[in-house]
Design a protein around this motif. Structure first.
Motif, PDB file in Angstrom:
ATOM      1  N   LEU A  43      88.235 135.551  10.941  1.00  0.00           N
ATOM      2  CA  LEU A  43      87.350 134.994  10.084  1.00  0.00           C
ATOM      3  C   LEU A  43      88.058 134.341   9.013  1.00  0.00           C
ATOM      4  O   LEU A  43      87.111 133.965   8.036  1.00  0.00           O
ATOM      5  CB  LEU A  43      86.229 135.911   9.842  1.00  0.00           C
ATOM      6  CG  LEU A  43      85.574 136.634  10.774  1.00  0.00           C
ATOM      7  CD1 LEU A  43      84.677 137.794  10.301  1.00  0.00           C
ATOM      8  CD2 LEU A  43      85.332 135.875  12.017  1.00  0.00           C
ATOM      9  N   ALA A  44      89.381 134.375   8.889  1.00  0.00           N
ATOM     10  CA  ALA A  44      90.006 133.859   7.440  1.00  0.00           C
ATOM     11  C   ALA A  44      90.021 132.638   7.202  1.00  0.00           C
ATOM     12  O   ALA A  44      89.896 131.980   5.909  1.00  0.00           O
ATOM     13  CB  ALA A  44      91.624 134.201   7.710  1.00  0.00           C
ATOM     14  N   HIS A  45      89.414 131.782   8.139  1.00  0.00           N
ATOM     15  CA  HIS A  45      89.340 130.286   7.923  1.00  0.00           C
ATOM     16  C   HIS A  45      87.736 129.625   8.126  1.00  0.00           C
ATOM     17  O   HIS A  45      87.705 128.590   8.140  1.00  0.00           O
ATOM     18  CB  HIS A  45      90.251 129.137   8.938  1.00  0.00           C
ATOM     19  CG  HIS A  45      91.503 129.583   8.607  1.00  0.00           C
ATOM     20  ND1 HIS A  45      92.732 129.246   9.876  1.00  0.00           N
ATOM     21  CD2 HIS A  45      92.387 130.099   7.745  1.00  0.00           C
ATOM     22  CE1 HIS A  45      94.004 129.684   9.454  1.00  0.00           C
ATOM     23  NE2 HIS A  45      93.695 130.317   8.116  1.00  0.00           N
ATOM     24  N   ALA A  46      86.846 130.697   8.026  1.00  0.00           N
ATOM     25  CA  ALA A  46      85.421 130.415   8.147  1.00  0.00           C
ATOM     26  C   ALA A  46      85.145 129.421   7.197  1.00  0.00           C
ATOM     27  O   ALA A  46      85.470 129.838   5.887  1.00  0.00           O
ATOM     28  CB  ALA A  46      84.625 131.899   8.051  1.00  0.00           C
ATOM     29  N   THR A  47      84.396 128.368   7.481  1.00  0.00           N
ATOM     30  CA  THR A  47      83.866 127.517   6.438  1.00  0.00           C
ATOM     31  C   THR A  47      82.619 128.266   5.644  1.00  0.00           C
ATOM     32  O   THR A  47      82.098 129.399   6.314  1.00  0.00           O
ATOM     33  CB  THR A  47      83.436 126.205   7.091  1.00  0.00           C
ATOM     34  OG1 THR A  47      82.379 126.503   7.877  1.00  0.00           O
ATOM     35  CG2 THR A  47      84.565 125.526   7.802  1.00  0.00           C
ATOM     36  N   GLN A  48      82.122 127.633   4.801  1.00  0.00           N
ATOM     37  CA  GLN A  48      80.609 128.066   4.222  1.00  0.00           C
ATOM     38  C   GLN A  48      79.760 127.956   5.140  1.00  0.00           C
ATOM     39  O   GLN A  48      78.756 128.979   5.273  1.00  0.00           O
ATOM     40  CB  GLN A  48      80.308 127.186   3.113  1.00  0.00           C
ATOM     41  CG  GLN A  48      81.134 127.447   1.734  1.00  0.00           C
ATOM     42  CD  GLN A  48      80.717 126.489   0.587  1.00  0.00           C
ATOM     43  OE1 GLN A  48      79.725 125.631   0.726  1.00  0.00           O
ATOM     44  NE2 GLN A  48      80.790 127.007  -0.735  1.00  0.00           N
ATOM     45  N   GLU A  49      79.670 127.056   6.043  1.00  0.00           N
ATOM     46  CA  GLU A  49      78.562 127.033   6.891  1.00  0.00           C
ATOM     47  C   GLU A  49      78.950 128.135   8.100  1.00  0.00           C
ATOM     48  O   GLU A  49      77.752 128.954   8.733  1.00  0.00           O
ATOM     49  CB  GLU A  49      78.701 125.885   7.840  1.00  0.00           C
ATOM     50  CG  GLU A  49      78.100 124.533   6.790  1.00  0.00           C
ATOM     51  CD  GLU A  49      79.093 124.100   5.938  1.00  0.00           C
ATOM     52  OE1 GLU A  49      80.504 124.731   6.174  1.00  0.00           O
ATOM     53  OE2 GLU A  49      78.695 123.313   5.019  1.00  0.00           O
ATOM     54  N   ASP A  50      80.192 128.450   8.308  1.00  0.00           N
ATOM     55  CA  ASP A  50      80.105 129.615   9.308  1.00  0.00           C
ATOM     56  C   ASP A  50      80.042 130.819   8.804  1.00  0.00           C
ATOM     57  O   ASP A  50      79.188 131.689   9.346  1.00  0.00           O
ATOM     58  CB  ASP A  50      82.038 129.561   9.435  1.00  0.00           C
ATOM     59  CG  ASP A  50      82.442 128.542  10.369  1.00  0.00           C
ATOM     60  OD1 ASP A  50      81.694 127.579  10.943  1.00  0.00           O
ATOM     61  OD2 ASP A  50      83.636 128.124  10.046  1.00  0.00           O
ATOM     62  N   ALA A  51      80.393 131.154   7.504  1.00  0.00           N
ATOM     63  CA  ALA A  51      80.064 132.414   6.884  1.00  0.00           C
ATOM     64  C   ALA A  51      78.397 132.494   6.858  1.00  0.00           C
ATOM     65  O   ALA A  51      77.928 133.674   6.964  1.00  0.00           O
ATOM     66  CB  ALA A  51      80.478 132.241   5.590  1.00  0.00           C
ATOM     67  N   ALA A  52      77.531 131.572   6.252  1.00  0.00           N
ATOM     68  CA  ALA A  52      76.124 131.476   6.405  1.00  0.00           C
ATOM     69  C   ALA A  52      75.685 132.005   7.808  1.00  0.00           C
ATOM     70  O   ALA A  52      74.577 132.895   7.822  1.00  0.00           O
ATOM     71  CB  ALA A  52      75.681 130.170   6.096  1.00  0.00           C
ATOM     72  N   PHE A  53      76.219 131.338   8.836  1.00  0.00           N
ATOM     73  CA  PHE A  53      75.649 131.912  10.130  1.00  0.00           C
ATOM     74  C   PHE A  53      76.069 133.216  10.335  1.00  0.00           C
ATOM     75  O   PHE A  53      75.255 134.024  10.723  1.00  0.00           O
ATOM     76  CB  PHE A  53      76.475 130.920  11.192  1.00  0.00           C
ATOM     77  CG  PHE A  53      76.178 131.484  12.516  1.00  0.00           C
ATOM     78  CD1 PHE A  53      74.948 131.280  13.165  1.00  0.00           C
ATOM     79  CD2 PHE A  53      77.133 132.270  13.437  1.00  0.00           C
ATOM     80  CE1 PHE A  53      74.786 131.631  14.675  1.00  0.00           C
ATOM     81  CE2 PHE A  53      76.906 132.873  14.687  1.00  0.00           C
ATOM     82  CZ  PHE A  53      75.373 132.380  15.269  1.00  0.00           C
ATOM     83  N   LEU A  54      77.319 133.561  10.247  1.00  0.00           N
ATOM     84  CA  LEU A  54      77.688 135.010  10.494  1.00  0.00           C
ATOM     85  C   LEU A  54      76.983 135.987   9.548  1.00  0.00           C
ATOM     86  O   LEU A  54      76.386 136.977   9.970  1.00  0.00           O
ATOM     87  CB  LEU A  54      79.222 135.253   9.969  1.00  0.00           C
ATOM     88  CG  LEU A  54      80.326 134.503  10.894  1.00  0.00           C
ATOM     89  CD1 LEU A  54      81.410 134.421  10.312  1.00  0.00           C
ATOM     90  CD2 LEU A  54      80.275 134.999  12.561  1.00  0.00           C
ATOM     91  N   GLY A  55      76.399 135.674   8.352  1.00  0.00           N
ATOM     92  CA  GLY A  55      75.702 136.253   7.541  1.00  0.00           C
ATOM     93  C   GLY A  55      74.228 136.561   7.974  1.00  0.00           C
ATOM     94  O   GLY A  55      73.778 137.687   7.784  1.00  0.00           O
ATOM     95  N   SER A  56      73.756 135.475   8.973  1.00  0.00           N
ATOM     96  CA  SER A  56      72.466 135.826   9.575  1.00  0.00           C
ATOM     97  C   SER A  56      72.427 136.478  10.674  1.00  0.00           C
ATOM     98  O   SER A  56      71.338 136.567  10.929  1.00  0.00           O
ATOM     99  CB  SER A  56      72.192 134.161   9.742  1.00  0.00           C
ATOM    100  OG  SER A  56      72.707 133.930  11.133  1.00  0.00           O
ATOM    101  N   LEU A  57      73.247 136.952  10.947  1.00  0.00           N
ATOM    102  CA  LEU A  57      73.381 137.970  11.942  1.00  0.00           C
ATOM    103  C   LEU A  57      73.113 139.283  11.920  1.00  0.00           C
ATOM    104  O   LEU A  57      72.750 140.069  12.897  1.00  0.00           O
ATOM    105  CB  LEU A  57      74.737 137.993  13.017  1.00  0.00           C
ATOM    106  CG  LEU A  57      75.311 136.750  13.515  1.00  0.00           C
ATOM    107  CD1 LEU A  57      76.857 136.868  13.878  1.00  0.00           C
ATOM    108  CD2 LEU A  57      74.484 135.902  14.360  1.00  0.00           C
ATOM    109  N   GLY A  58      72.879 139.702  10.453  1.00  0.00           N
ATOM    110  CA  GLY A  58      72.352 141.112  10.119  1.00  0.00           C
ATOM    111  C   GLY A  58      73.630 142.151  10.628  1.00  0.00           C
ATOM    112  O   GLY A  58      73.215 143.210  10.913  1.00  0.00           O
ATOM    113  N   LEU A  59      75.065 141.629  10.514  1.00  0.00           N
ATOM    114  CA  LEU A  59      75.793 142.642  10.813  1.00  0.00           C
ATOM    115  C   LEU A  59      75.927 143.733   9.993  1.00  0.00           C
ATOM    116  O   LEU A  59      75.761 143.692   8.759  1.00  0.00           O
ATOM    117  CB  LEU A  59      77.386 141.870  10.790  1.00  0.00           C
ATOM    118  CG  LEU A  59      77.600 140.641  11.776  1.00  0.00           C
ATOM    119  CD1 LEU A  59      78.885 139.894  11.391  1.00  0.00           C
ATOM    120  CD2 LEU A  59      77.686 141.126  13.172  1.00  0.00           C
ATOM    121  N   HIS A  60      76.204 144.729  10.379  1.00  0.00           N
ATOM    122  CA  HIS A  60      76.548 146.261   9.914  1.00  0.00           C
ATOM    123  C   HIS A  60      78.027 146.086   9.589  1.00  0.00           C
ATOM    124  O   HIS A  60      78.587 146.589   8.402  1.00  0.00           O
ATOM    125  CB  HIS A  60      76.125 147.282  10.622  1.00  0.00           C
ATOM    126  CG  HIS A  60      76.177 148.577   9.829  1.00  0.00           C
ATOM    127  ND1 HIS A  60      77.491 149.139   9.537  1.00  0.00           N
ATOM    128  CD2 HIS A  60      75.439 149.371   9.164  1.00  0.00           C
ATOM    129  CE1 HIS A  60      77.335 150.279   9.002  1.00  0.00           C
ATOM    130  NE2 HIS A  60      75.900 150.503   8.611  1.00  0.00           N
TER     131      HIS A  60
END
Length: 265
Positions: A43-60
């Motif tokens: 995930l080192a090169h995740a864009t802001q949009e990528d991070a927003a999507f990943l953040g929406s998954l509710g990850l623990h």
């Protein structure tokens, strides 16, 4: 209610090989729940949009199986608010350092010497076998964490196919997922849009010539023979999957049932 993910294959600009493992069938007719177990490359090169999507998954929890050398090369994972990051290296940064330097920097004659005539594929098979035999503590920690409180979870390494692939496969074995489905999920890492981008030091055309790419391909392929070797190692070492889980990974039948409650429909 189970969270519904808009798409199992979002267009992520800076994260390769992302997918939801949900939907895979178990031998007793159940399925892995959608939205609880994901896999990807780093995930080192995740864009802001990528991070927003990943953040929406509710990850623990995010399980990062890269070692220190990988992290130095690629960078640390993007920070996601409220998500626990667990680094469990499944390989030693010193083991193979010279080999991977040669992969990045070597001339064609050097690459032939270390990769041709089946050497590259044999190296991968040896690596898979070693991870299964020597990284039982790490795989035990993953399964214990998932059984306790760590879902939804994302598992990744660098490319998301080898170390993460094995960790996902071990998890799916514990859940009772069909072997054919485990292999099919593993082989999905070969899709063109999922594959790790090979980086070599030279930008010249010769550095990426057809012969060079053919020599390198066993290192960057997901091949059935690799995962098969890992499963054979389980049977050769422990006799059966149940014994591997109980004796090798300290996963009791009660804990397996908790895993199934958390991760299966």
């Amino acid at each position: 209610m189970t969270q519904q993910i808009p798409s199992t294959e979002p267009e992520l600009a800076g994260v390769r090989n992302f997918r939801d493992v949900g939907g895979l069938p178990t031998v007793d007719g159940r399925r892995v729940r959608h939205g609880v177990l994901f896999r990807s490359g780093h995930l080192a090169h995740a864009t802001q949009e990528d991070a927003a999507f990943l953040g929406s998954l509710g990850l623990h929890t995010i399980f990062d199986f890269r070692n220190a050398a990988d992290q130095k090369l690629e960078g640390p994972d993007v920070e996601l608010p409220g998500v626990r990051n667990v680094n469990l290296p499944l390989s030693d940064p010193a083991d193979g350092a010279e080999f991977w330097k040669m992969v990045r920097d070597g001339e064609i004659e050097q690459l032939r010497g270390i990769l041709a005539d089946g050497k590259a594929a044999n190296r991968m098979i040896t690596s898979y076998r070693r991870i299964i035999k020597e990284r039982t503590a790490e795989h035990s920690e993953v399964l214990h964490s998932l059984a306790e409180d760590s879902v939804p979870a994302l598992m990744h390494c660098a490319a998301g196919k080898d170390r993460a692939g094995l960790s996902v496969a071990v998890t799916l074995l514990a859940l009772g997922v069909e072997r054919e489905a485990i292999l099919a999920d593993y082989l999905e890492s070969n899709a063109t849009h999922r594959r790790y981008k090979v980086h070599r030091s030279s930008k010249s055309a010769a550095a990426y010539s057809p012969e060079v790419m053919e020599l390198l391909s066993p290192l960057f392929d997901a091949r059935a023979e690799y995962l098969t070797a890992a499963l054979e190692t389980i049977e050769e070492t422990w006799g059966a999957v149940d014994a591997y889980l109980e004796k090798g990974l300290r996963v009791t039948p009660k804990m397996r049932e908790r895993l199934r409650e958390r991760l299966l429909d």
